[in-house]
Design a protein around this motif. Sequence first.
Motif, PDB file in Angstrom:
ATOM      1  N   LYS A 107      -1.614  10.838  -5.199  1.00 36.73           N
ATOM      2  CA  LYS A 107      -1.248   9.727  -4.043  1.00 36.73           C
ATOM      3  C   LYS A 107       0.268   9.472  -4.112  1.00 36.73           C
TER       4      LYS A 107
ATOM      5  N   CYS B 211       7.780   8.821  -2.718  1.00 37.69           N
ATOM      6  CA  CYS B 211       6.713   7.527  -2.046  1.00 37.69           C
ATOM      7  C   CYS B 211       5.321   7.723  -2.518  1.00 37.69           C
TER       8      CYS B 211
ATOM      9  N   GLN C 229       1.028  -1.141  -0.041  1.00 38.36           N
ATOM     10  CA  GLN C 229      -0.040   0.052   0.097  1.00 38.36           C
ATOM     11  C   GLN C 229       0.999   1.217  -0.057  1.00 38.36           C
ATOM     12  N   VAL C 230       2.144   1.131   0.354  1.00 38.51           N
ATOM     13  CA  VAL C 230       2.951   2.246   0.544  1.00 38.51           C
ATOM     14  C   VAL C 230       4.291   1.919  -0.204  1.00 38.51           C
TER      15      VAL C 230
ATOM     16  N   TYR D 185       1.447   6.173  -2.555  1.00 41.47           N
ATOM     17  CA  TYR D 185       0.315   4.974  -1.626  1.00 41.47           C
ATOM     18  C   TYR D 185      -0.891   4.916  -2.519  1.00 41.47           C
ATOM     19  N   THR D 186      -1.404   3.707  -2.323  1.00 36.47           N
ATOM     20  CA  THR D 186      -2.776   3.243  -2.888  1.00 36.47           C
ATOM     21  C   THR D 186      -3.988   3.396  -2.230  1.00 36.47           C
TER      22      THR D 186
ATOM     23  N   ALA E 177       2.594   5.700   6.222  1.00 33.66           N
ATOM     24  CA  ALA E 177       1.305   6.307   6.225  1.00 33.66           C
ATOM     25  C   ALA E 177       0.124   5.583   7.343  1.00 33.66           C
TER      26      ALA E 177
ATOM     27  N   THR F 290       1.675   1.943   8.060  1.00 37.02           N
ATOM     28  CA  THR F 290       2.110   0.984   7.065  1.00 37.02           C
ATOM     29  C   THR F 290       3.509   1.624   6.441  1.00 37.02           C
TER      30      THR F 290
ATOM     31  N   GLY G 153       6.748   1.888   3.750  1.00 35.15           N
ATOM     32  CA  GLY G 153       7.300   1.744   2.280  1.00 35.15           C
ATOM     33  C   GLY G 153       8.604   0.589   2.673  1.00 35.15           C
TER      34      GLY G 153
ATOM     35  N   PHE H 159       1.039  11.186   6.995  1.00 37.70           N
ATOM     36  CA  PHE H 159       2.139  10.714   6.463  1.00 37.70           C
ATOM     37  C   PHE H 159       3.384  10.895   7.147  1.00 37.70           C
TER      38      PHE H 159
END
Lengths: 112, 115
Positions: free
Chosen positions: B71, B23, B3-4, B25-26, B92, B104, B106, B33
Motif C-alpha cells: 500500500k 505516499c 487514509q492517505v 495508504y490504508t 487516491a 482523498t 495526503g 492514484f
Amino acid sequence: TAGITQAPTSQILAAGRSMTLRCTQDMRHNAMYWYRQDLGLGLRLIHYSNTAGTTGKGEVPDGYSVSRANTDDFPLTLASAVPSQTSVYFCASSATTGGGYTFGSGTRLTVV
Amino acid sequence: DQQVKQNSPSLSVQEGRISILNCDYTNSMFDYFLWYKKYPAEGPTFLISISSIKDKNEDGRFTVFLNKSAKHLSLHIVPSQPGDSAVYFCAASRLGAGTASKLTFGTGTRLQVTL
C-alpha cells in the motif's frame, strides 16, 4: 483560458456573518468539489456534486452548504462563520468518468 | 483517520539529482492514484496518475511506482530542477462507473530543489 474561476481571491469575515464563495467552470465537467486546505491536514473534501441538481457531503461538511443549479456553478455558503473555518478553499471539477481534477486558484478566508 | 499519508513534510534535493516522494495508504479499496503539484497562491495541478492494475507509469522526468501489497506509492523526479520546488500531494480514489471520483489527499510534501 478554460478552467475554474473562484471569487473572491481573499476575504476577511467577521465571526457570525454569512458568506458565499463562488465557483464557475467552463469545461462542462459533470462533477464538482469543494476542498479546504489547512497546514498539516492537506486537502479535505467539504461537499461534492456528481451532476447538476445533486450534492453530497464530504469529509468535513459541517457549517457549509452547497447548491448545484446548473453544470457551471457550484457556490459554497457559510451560514454563520466561525474562526475554525479560516482556511484556503479550493473548488475543483472533473469528468464523471474519472481522471484528474482541475482546480481553481483558491479563496483565502480569514474569520475573525 | 488519515487514509492517505505523506510522512515527510519536506524534502531538499540538489539540482540534477533524483527526488523521491513517498505516499502510503490504508484503504485497500483505492484503485486509482494521482500526484498533484502546488505552487504558492495557486491551485494544485495534476501531475501524473496510476491505476491499480499497473505498477509503474512514466511521463518524461516523472515516474510513479505503485506497490499494492505494501500500500505504497512513490513519485520519482529525475533530474530534479529548481522549477520542481513546490508542494506535492498524493491522492487516491475509488473509480465507480457514472460517479464522481472523489479524491482523498495526503498532507503534502514540500520539495525544495537547490542549486
